[in-house]
Design an enzyme around this catalytic site. Structure first.
Site, PDB file in Angstrom:
ATOM      1  N   THR A  21       0.835  -1.211   0.000  1.00 36.84           N
ATOM      2  CA  THR A  21       0.000   0.000   0.000  1.00 36.84           C
ATOM      3  C   THR A  21       0.867   1.257   0.000  1.00 36.84           C
ATOM      4  OG1 THR A  21      -0.193   0.102   2.412  1.00 36.84           O
ATOM      5  CG2 THR A  21      -1.829  -1.183   1.268  1.00 36.84           C
ATOM      6  N   THR A  22       1.937   1.236   0.784  1.00 39.42           N
ATOM      7  CA  THR A  22       2.817   2.409   0.834  1.00 39.42           C
ATOM      8  C   THR A  22       3.452   2.630  -0.538  1.00 39.42           C
ATOM      9  OG1 THR A  22       3.265   1.808   3.117  1.00 39.42           O
ATOM     10  CG2 THR A  22       4.701   3.454   2.150  1.00 39.42           C
TER      11      THR A  22
HETATM   12  N1  LIG Z   1      15.678  -6.721   3.454  1.00 36.69           N
HETATM   13  C1  LIG Z   1      15.222  -5.866   2.569  1.00 36.69           C
HETATM   14  N2  LIG Z   1      16.082  -5.153   1.812  1.00 36.69           N
HETATM   15  C2  LIG Z   1      15.616  -4.271   0.901  1.00 36.69           C
HETATM   16  N3  LIG Z   1      14.325  -4.043   0.671  1.00 36.69           N
HETATM   17  C3  LIG Z   1      13.429  -4.723   1.392  1.00 36.69           C
HETATM   18  C4  LIG Z   1      13.817  -5.675   2.374  1.00 36.69           C
HETATM   19  N4  LIG Z   1      12.701  -6.186   2.928  1.00 36.69           N
HETATM   20  C5  LIG Z   1      11.652  -5.592   2.313  1.00 36.69           C
HETATM   21  N5  LIG Z   1      12.077  -4.710   1.391  1.00 36.69           N
HETATM   22  C6  LIG Z   1      11.287  -3.854   0.496  1.00 36.69           C
HETATM   23  O1  LIG Z   1      10.463  -2.979   1.257  1.00 36.69           O
HETATM   24  C7  LIG Z   1       9.340  -2.595   0.470  1.00 36.69           C
HETATM   25  C8  LIG Z   1       8.067  -2.752   1.248  1.00 36.69           C
HETATM   26  O2  LIG Z   1       8.043  -1.852   2.317  1.00 36.69           O
HETATM   27  P1  LIG Z   1       6.745  -1.655   3.211  1.00 36.69           P
HETATM   28  O3  LIG Z   1       6.245  -2.975   3.642  1.00 36.69           O
HETATM   29  O4  LIG Z   1       7.097  -0.647   4.240  1.00 36.69           O
HETATM   30  O5  LIG Z   1       5.733  -0.964   2.223  1.00 36.69           O
HETATM   31  P2  LIG Z   1       4.571  -1.588   1.333  1.00 36.69           P
HETATM   32  O6  LIG Z   1       4.652  -3.067   1.312  1.00 36.69           O
HETATM   33  O7  LIG Z   1       4.618  -0.880   0.040  1.00 36.69           O
HETATM   34  O8  LIG Z   1       3.275  -1.077   2.102  1.00 36.69           O
HETATM   35  P3  LIG Z   1       2.509  -1.695   3.387  1.00 36.69           P
HETATM   36  O9  LIG Z   1       3.308  -2.830   3.911  1.00 36.69           O
HETATM   37  O10 LIG Z   1       2.457  -0.532   4.328  1.00 36.69           O
HETATM   38  O11 LIG Z   1       1.189  -2.094   2.863  1.00 36.69           O
HETATM   39  C9  LIG Z   1       9.358  -3.504  -0.754  1.00 36.69           C
HETATM   40  O12 LIG Z   1       9.840  -2.794  -1.857  1.00 36.69           O
HETATM   41  C10 LIG Z   1      10.311  -4.611  -0.347  1.00 36.69           C
HETATM   42  O13 LIG Z   1      10.948  -5.212  -1.459  1.00 36.69           O
END
Ligand SMILES: Nc1ncnc2c1ncn2[C@@H]1O[C@H](COP(=O)(O)OP(=O)(O)OP(=O)(O)O)[C@@H](O)[C@H]1O
Ligand SMILES: [Mg+2]
Length: 545
Positions: A96-97
C-alpha cells in the site's frame, strides 16, 4: 450590450470552482502530500507513525493503508490517494505504501511536463503505454515457485514482515502465517485457492510476541455460560442457533390481571414450560453443544446444564459463520426448525484460559481447514500492530500460492521496469516519449526511498543497480538492506508476490491518470456543520509529517 456578452449563470451562489492549470496543480499537490506522509515508512529501515484520533485513541503503525485511513483528509485528491491504499490492501494485502508513493511520484513528474507545456492528455496516453509495458516486463521477470515449498513461502512472508514493528519475531510470525495459509488452501478445478477468511485471528495483550501461536480449530473468546455445564465435550454435536433462548418480552406494555395466587403460579409455570420446550427441542436434535448468537436466559441455562449441554451465548455473526464452515453445521434461526442434519461436528469442544480469560476451542472439526492465530504481546498497541502485520503476511503467502509467481524486492523489479521503459521511450518518439521516460523515472522512487530511509546514498545505489541490470539475467539484483549493499535478492530471499507488485503499479498509474484528467473542480457550497465541500486552496490538513 451584444447578446454574446450577456453572462449566463449556471452555478449556485457560493459554489467554488477552480479550472485548468490551477485545478490540476491543486490536485497534484494534495496527492503528493499524501505520498510524502507515508514515504518515511517504506521498507525495513522505514520509521513508524503514531496516530491519535479525536477521542485520544492511539494507533502505532507502519502500514500505509492504516495511516492514510486514520488521518482525516478533506481534499478530494487526497481522499483518492487514501482510496488507492485501501484498494491495494483489499485486493492484495500488501504494497500500500509503495502504491501511494508511486502515484505521488508519477504526478510530480507529470507536473514537470505540464510546466514544459505538454498537455495532460499526452501524458495520460504515454503513461498508459508505459503501464502496459511495465506489466509485461514484470511478467517476464517473474520467477515460478513450488507453491508447497514452505521455505520459499516463509521468505515471502518474511519480506512483508521486514518493514513491520514486529519484525523482531518475524521468523515465528512468518512460520505461523505460512502454516496457517497452507492449511486452509484447497484445490478447485486444478487451481489452488487460499481463502484467508478461514483463518481466525484472536489477540490478547499479555505475555510477549514470542508466545503467539497457531491453534488448530476455531477459538471463541467466550466462556461456557453456566458453572454447572461440562467444560469439555468429546464427540461434539453442535447446534448453531440465531434465536434468543428466553421468553420474548413484548414491545408494548401489557397488563395481566392476576386475581388469585394459583393463577400467578400457573402463569410462571407456563413460562417455564415454554423454556423447557425450547431446551427439549435442542436435546431432541441430538446436540450436546449449543452456540447461540443471541441470549440464553438463566432458566434455559439451568435446564441445559441439567441435560449436560455445553453452551456459549452472544457469539459474533462472523464467528458463527466460521464455526458453520468448520463444523459443517447450519445456522438455524428458529429452534423449531432444528434438525439432526443441521448439527456441526467437532472431535472436541473445551474451555481453556488465555491469561485470565476463558475461551472455548472447537478442534478436530469436520473440516480441517479451520485455524486460529492467537496473538500475544506486551500491550494492546503491539498486538494490534501484530494483527495488521500478520494480515499482510497471510495475504502475501496467499498471493504467492494462488499465482505461483514471485519477483525480487528491494527495488530490483522497479529498476528493471525503468530500464525497459527507457528503451520503449526511445522507440516511441514524440511528446509521448517524454511521458514514458517520466514514468520510468517514477519507478525508481522505490529503490531511492528504500535507500534514503536507511541513510544510504540513493544515487550511488541506483547507479550500481542500473549497471548490474544492464547485463542480461541480472534482474534480481537490488538493494539488500540487511547487507547495506546491492545483492542478488532472489538468493537473499527478499522476494514478493508478482501480484503485489503489479497491482501497486497499476493502482498508482490509474490514480495518476484519473487526477491528470481533471481540469475543472466544481465544489458545492458547504452546508453548515457538514463536511466542507469547497476546494481547500493548499495542502490537506494534518500533512506536516
Ligand atoms: N531486506 C530488505 N532489503 C531491501 N528491501 C526490502 C527488504 N525487505 C523488504 N524490502 C522492500 O520494502 C518494500 C516494502 O516496504 P513496506 O512494507 O514498508 O511498504 P509496502 O509493502 O509498500 O506497504 P505496506 O506494507 O504498508 O502495505 C518492498 O519494496 C520490499 O521489497
Ligand atoms: Mg509491506
Amino acid at each position: 450590450m451584444s447578446q454574446q456578452n450577456i453572462p449566463v449563470i449556471l452555478l449556485k451562489e457560493g459554489t467554488n470552482r477552480t479550472r485548468g492549470k490551477e485545478a490540476q496543480k491543486n490536485n497534484i499537490r494534495a496527492a503528493m502530500a499524501m505520498a510524502e506522509a507515508v514515504k518515511s515508512t517504506l521498507g525495513p529501515k522505514g520509521s513508524d507513525k503514531m496516530l491519535i484520533d479525536g477521542l485520544g485513541d492511539v494507533v502505532i503503525t507502519n502500514d500505509g493503508a492504516t495511516i492514510l485511513d486514520e488521518i482525516d483528509v478533506e481534499h478530494p485528491a487526497a481522499k483518492l490517494m487514501a482510496q488507492v491504499a485501501k484498494t491495494q490492501d483489499d485486493q492484495v494485502g500488501d504494497g500500500t505504501t509503495s502504491a501511494v508513493i508511486l502515484a505521488g511520484q508519477l504526478l510530480k513528474n507529470a507536473d514537470d511536463l505540464i510546466e514544459l507545456g505538454i498537455h495532460p492528455s499526452i501524458i495520460v496516453s504515454g503513461y498508459k503505454k508505459a503501464l502496459a509495458k511495465a506489466s509485461e516486463v514484470l511478467k517476464s521477470i517473474a520467477i515460478d515457485i513450488d507453491t508447497a515449498d514452505k521455505k520459499i513461502l516463509g521468505k515471502v512472508a518474511s519480506t512483508a514482515l521486514n518493514s513491520k514493528i514486529v519484525s523482531a519475531e518475524k521468523s515465528l510470525m512468518s512460520k505461523i502465517s505460512t502454516d496457517a495459509v497452507l492449511q486452509i488452501t484447497e484445490e478447485r478445478d486444478g487451481k489452488k485457492i487460499a481463502d484467508i477468511d478461514w483463518i481466525k485471528i484472536v489477540q490478547k495483550a499479555g505475555k510477549s510476541l514470542k508466545d503467539t501461536s497457531l491453534i488448530n480449530g476455531v477459538v471463541l473468546d467466550k466462556e461456557v455460560v453456566h458453572p454447572g455445564m461440562p467444560k469439555s465435550i468429546s464427540g461434539a454435536k453442535i447446534a448453531l442457533i440465531d434465536e434468543n433462548i428466553e421468553i420474548q418480552k413484548t414491545e408494548f406494555s401489557a397488563e395481566i390481571k392476576i386475581e388469585e395466587t394459583s393463577q400467578m403460579q400457573a402463569f410462571l409455570d407456563r413460562e417455564q414450560e415454554m423454556i423447557e420446550e425450547m431446551v427439549e427441542l435442542i436435546i431432541k436434535s441430538g446436540a450436546n453443544v449449543l452456540v447461540c448468537q443471541k441470549g440464553i436466559d438463566d432458566l434455559a441455562q439451568h435446564f441445559l446444564a441439567k441435560q449436560g449441554v455445553l453452551a456459549v451465548r452472544r457469539v459474533k455473526k462472523s464467528d458463527m459463520e466460521k464455526l458453520s464452515r468448520a463444523t459443517g453445521g447450519s445456522i438455524v434461526s428458529t429452534i423449531k426448525d432444528l434438525k439432526k442434519e443441521d448439527l456441526g461436528i467437532a472431535g472436541k469442544v473445551e474451555q481453556f484460559k488465555i491469561g485470565d480469560d476463558d475461551n472455548v476451542l472447537f478442534s478436530e472439526a469436520k473440516n480441517p481447514r479451520s485455524v486460529t492465530i492467537l496473538i500475544r504481546g506486551g500491550s494492546k498497541y503491539i498486538t494490534d500492530e501484530a494483527e495488521r502485520s500478520i494480515h499482510d503476511a497471510l495475504c502475501v503467502v496467499r498471493d504467492a500460492i494462488e499465482d505461483g509467481q514471485i519477483v525480487a524486492g528491494g527495488g530490483a523489479s522497479e529498476v528493471e521496469i525503468a530500464m525497459e521503459l527507457r528503451h520503449l521511450a526511445e522507440s516511441t518518439g514524440g511528446r509521448e516519449q517524454l511521458a514514458i521516460e517520466k514514468f520510468a523515472d517514477a519507478m525508481e522512487v522505490i529503490p531511492k526511498t528504500l535507500a534514503e530511509n536507511a541513510g544510504i546514498d540513493a544515487i550511488d545505489i541506483l547507479t550500481e543497480i542500473r549497471t548490474k541490470h544492464s547485463t542480461k539475467g541480472n534482474s534480481v539484483f537490488g538493494l539488500d538492506l540487511f547487507k547495506g549493499k546491492v545483492n542478488d535478492l532472489e538468493k537473499a530471499g527478499i522476494i514478493e508476490p508478482l501480484r503485489v507488485k503489479s497491482q501497486a503499479i497499476r493502482s498508482a498509474a490509474e490514480a495518476a491518470e484519473l487526477i491528470l484528467r481533471i481540469d475543472d473542480v466544481i465544489a458545492a457550497k458547504s452546508k453548515p456543520g457538514g463536511m466542507p465541500g469547497g476546494m481547500p486552496g493548499g495542502m490537506p490538513p494534518g500533512m506536516g509529517m
